[in-house]
Motif scaffolding. Structure first.
Motif, PDB file in Angstrom:
ATOM      1  N   ASN A 223       3.063 -10.164 -49.334  1.00 57.65           N
ATOM      2  CA  ASN A 223       2.591 -11.428 -48.750  1.00 57.65           C
ATOM      3  C   ASN A 223       2.316 -11.270 -47.260  1.00 57.65           C
ATOM      4  N   GLU A 224       3.128 -10.464 -46.561  1.00 59.96           N
ATOM      5  CA  GLU A 224       2.905 -10.214 -45.140  1.00 59.96           C
ATOM      6  C   GLU A 224       1.702  -9.290 -44.925  1.00 59.96           C
ATOM      7  N   THR A 225       1.548  -8.282 -45.789  1.00 58.47           N
ATOM      8  CA  THR A 225       0.417  -7.348 -45.626  1.00 58.47           C
ATOM      9  C   THR A 225      -0.911  -8.051 -45.877  1.00 58.47           C
ATOM     10  N   ARG A 226      -0.884  -9.125 -46.693  1.00 61.48           N
ATOM     11  CA  ARG A 226      -2.115  -9.881 -46.958  1.00 61.48           C
ATOM     12  C   ARG A 226      -2.663 -10.548 -45.701  1.00 61.48           C
ATOM     13  N   LYS A 227      -1.787 -10.756 -44.716  1.00 62.29           N
ATOM     14  CA  LYS A 227      -2.221 -11.395 -43.475  1.00 62.29           C
ATOM     15  C   LYS A 227      -2.996 -10.436 -42.591  1.00 62.29           C
ATOM     16  N   THR A 228      -3.075  -9.180 -43.031  1.00 62.93           N
ATOM     17  CA  THR A 228      -3.830  -8.175 -42.287  1.00 62.93           C
ATOM     18  C   THR A 228      -5.048  -7.772 -43.115  1.00 62.93           C
ATOM     19  N   LYS A 229      -5.895  -6.948 -42.556  1.00 62.43           N
ATOM     20  CA  LYS A 229      -7.038  -6.417 -43.301  1.00 62.43           C
ATOM     21  C   LYS A 229      -6.798  -4.962 -43.696  1.00 62.43           C
ATOM     22  N   ILE A 517      -7.691 -10.226 -56.843  1.00 66.06           N
ATOM     23  CA  ILE A 517      -8.846 -10.137 -55.928  1.00 66.06           C
ATOM     24  C   ILE A 517      -8.422  -9.522 -54.601  1.00 66.06           C
ATOM     25  N   ARG A 518      -7.284  -9.977 -54.069  1.00 64.47           N
ATOM     26  CA  ARG A 518      -6.801  -9.436 -52.785  1.00 64.47           C
ATOM     27  C   ARG A 518      -6.411  -7.968 -52.924  1.00 64.47           C
ATOM     28  N   LEU A 519      -5.742  -7.626 -54.031  1.00 68.64           N
ATOM     29  CA  LEU A 519      -5.342  -6.228 -54.235  1.00 68.64           C
ATOM     30  C   LEU A 519      -6.557  -5.319 -54.385  1.00 68.64           C
ATOM     31  N   SER A 520      -7.686  -5.892 -54.757  1.00 69.15           N
ATOM     32  CA  SER A 520      -8.924  -5.119 -54.875  1.00 69.15           C
ATOM     33  C   SER A 520      -9.666  -5.027 -53.541  1.00 69.15           C
ATOM     34  N   GLY A 521      -9.098  -5.638 -52.496  1.00 66.76           N
ATOM     35  CA  GLY A 521      -9.675  -5.532 -51.163  1.00 66.76           C
ATOM     36  C   GLY A 521     -10.660  -6.628 -50.810  1.00 66.76           C
TER      37      GLY A 521
END
Length: 633
Positions: A223-229, A517-521
């Motif tokens: 969840n924290e890494t999602r806040k980055t690109k 979708i997020r895990l796929s970038g």
């Protein structure tokens, strides 16, 4: 002998003799008595030979020293101690007198010289090759986890220059580690600092290096890494690593199973072995998602024979080849047959005489079965009946039916047919010597036709990702976890039980889509749109695991529960099944559904739902009848 090893042996001979001479020099303050010098020279060959043989025994000439670590240093220490002990023993036996202090100083100097020459080679390699000469284009890596796995990742990244990856910073939730460093890489904060550190340090990639972390912790970090690109990768859990060792090849992308899966299952191996080892095991639908994994798990327990039965020869062929590659001594048989064929099933059970039957063959796709109810009934209901009757007739010891949460208060044909299957095994158990049980669980991650492969295909095609309703939730379980619990439940079976597996927390399908979708970038509804298509025929907003009247009791395993038998009239059931067979042959869907309702009073045609508060509230009440803290919600 390799040239490098020959050079190393020559160096060691020089160094171990230099150590003895230096020890004598230090012992006598630079004035070595001629007697001791002559004594040493007379025994130099024997001492050198003893020490080189010991060093060889400790594999000091087989290590790749540019990768040397604490393990190699321990080997050097032990080798020096043993070598000097044997040298002292030799000199004592040959009555050669040397000052006792020499026997203490010599091993210390050996460690310094032998270790020093080797680790200086590593240091030179590190200076020469440790960091790419051209930093342009190198990935800047943030490591989450300042434990042994994190340290190993740093070492691996530095040893594999071709990856062009530089460990820049470490984060760890242990406050005591902050402002320290591991191999020169600073520990700058904790998981909450991920967005800030990624921005300040221009991080390109994040590696989660906490193999011992539970799924909740992994979700919080992700969840924290999602806040980055930044791209996020992970070191698998300890149970996935070979001998617990971390290497570059084990690091992989974060997968949806990392976020939805639960903790490693603790199995009672003795109980499972008790009814599988040296027994004849039949798995129907053995080429399918669940059936094939059951076969993989069963093969580990050394059955006398594993029999795979499937109507689809391609799947059966694939699992056959896989098992034969992995288990050279596995007695494996593959039978192509349909469970619908009563005569064929009778012949197979009579001939093969299985001790245990795992019945995983079934039509399972809800929308397809709504449009083809006759096929669902023929395969699921009468296929199961054929197997149950043959198992009873030919004295199968244990019969385990793979069921589904869709059998509870079913709103679709597939679920209703599986509920009938549960009734068949519960009622037959009352008059049979065979132990008939069912194992009921929810959706399985990654199984054929499940939502995750569908979402992945849709993402690969650029979207949209289709979700039937914003409020749809489901229970999920990994295929290996489901099959492990099926095997464990089978070991507990006494007959008539419906085992209910702990499915963990329910997951909103729309959240699952966003995660994928997020895990796929990509960014949901920015790069990949999500489209709401409406509930399909027979689809619920919420699945349930327990009927109102079943009740639930604990077992010795904290992830397995038992629903009590509530239907036991086998003769009545047979009469109703004859009526169902007659109606099915007419192809009249309305009459078929009416006949199913006579067999399954809780079955109803489910209307398209909106997201009204009443509908949601009623559905959630149904779910909350299952225990929460200890098990299933």
């Amino acid at each position: 002998m390799k040239k490098k090893n020959f050079i190393l042996i020559i160096l060691d001979i020089v160094l171990i003799n230099l150590a003895y001479i230096l020890a004598l020099y230090l012992r006598f303050d630079g004035n070595i008595p001629q007697l001791f010098m002559e004594t040493y020279i007379n025994n130099v060959i024997a001492i050198s030979l003893i020490k080189i043989i010991v060093f060889y025994f400790f594999k000091l000439y087989k290590s790749i020293w540019k990768y040397a670590s604490i393990d190699e240093m321990i080997d050097i220490v032990l080798a020096s101690i043993v070598a000097n002990a044997l040298a002292m023993a030799y000199m004592t036996l040959t009555q050669v007198n040397m000052p006792r202090s020499i026997y203490l100083m010599a091993p210390i100097l050996d460690m310094a010289f032998i270790g020093g020459i080797r680790f200086s080679y590593r240091a030179l390699s590190r200076v020469k090759n440790g960091t790419p000469k051209n930093l342009v284009g190198c990935k800047r890596i943030l490591i989450v986890g300042a434990g042994s796995a994190g340290a190993m990742i740093i070492k691996e990244l530095r040893n594999h220059r071709t990856l062009r990856s530089i460990p820049v910073a470490i984060l760890d939730d242990d406050l005591k580690k902050k402002d320290q460093n591991i191999n020169g890489v600073p520990i700058l904060g904790n998981r909450k600092d991920i967005p800030r550190i990624c921005k300040e340090e221009n991080i390109d990639e994040i590696i989660i290096a906490i193999p011992s972390a539970n799924k909740k912790e992994i979700r919080e970090i992700v969840n924290e890494t999602r806040k980055t690109k930044c791209k996020t990768k992970i070191v698998p859990g300890m149970y996935e690593l070979i001998d617990g060792q971390v290497s570059i090849k084990e690091i992989r992308d974060v997968e949806i199973e990392d976020l939805l899966g639960r903790e490693e299952i603790n199995l009672d191996m003795d109980e499972i072995c008790g009814y599988i080892k040296n027994r004849r095991i039949l798995v129907t639908g053995g080429g399918g998602s669940i059936g094939s994994e059951l076969c993989r798990q069963i093969a580990r327990f050394n059955p006398e024979e594993l029999i795979i039965l499937d109507i689809y020869e391609n799947n059966a062929y694939d699992i056959q080849n896989e098992l034969l590659r992995k288990y050279d001594d596995l007695n494996l048989k593959v039978i192509i047959a349909s469970v619908r064929d009563k005569k064929r099933i009778d012949e197979i059970i009579e001939k093969e005489k299985p001790d245990v039957v795992f019945h995983a063959a079934a039509h399972k796709h809800v929308p397809l079965m709504e449009n083809n109810p006759e096929e669902a009934i023929k395969n699921n209901v009468f296929g199961t009946l054929n197997l149950v009757q043959a198992s009873d007739k030919y004295n199968v010891k244990k019969f385990v039916l793979i069921s589904t949460d869709k059998a509870v208060n079913p709103t679709n044909i597939m679920g209703a047919t599986k509920r009938i299957c549960e009734k068949i095994i519960q009622s037959k158990n009352e008059e049979s010597n065979t132990e008939f049980v069912a194992v009921r669980f929810g959706n399985v991650l990654g199984s054929n036709g499940s939502v995750i492969p569908l979402f992945k295909r849709q993402i690969a095609e650029g979207g949209p990702v289709t979700v039937t309703h914003e409020e749809v939730i489901r229970y999920f379980m990994t295929i290996p976890e489901a099959c492990q619990l099926v095997l464990q439940a089978g070991s507990m079976a006494e007959g008539g039980e419906i085992f209910i597996l702990d499915m963990g927390e329910p997951v909103k399908i729309i959240d699952l889509a966003k995660d994928l979708i997020r895990l796929s970038g990509f960014e949901p509804n920015v790069d990949i749109p999500i489209e709401i298509t409406g509930l399909r025929p027979g689809e619920k907003l919420f699945e349930e695991l327990l009927l109102d009247e079943e009740g639930i009791s604990d077992t010795s395993h904290n992830k397995i529960f038992i629903g009590k038998p509530i239907f036991t009239d086998y003769n009545y059931l047979l009469k109703e099944l004859e009526k169902l067979k007659d109606v099915t042959s007419t192809g009249d869907i309305r009459k078929i559904k009416q006949s199913i309702q006579n067999l399954v009073p809780t079955y109803k045609v489910y209307k398209q739902l909106d997201s009204s508060k009443k509908e949601n509230k009623d559905s959630r009440k149904s779910i909350n009848k299952i225990p929460t803290t200890s098990s299933l919600y």
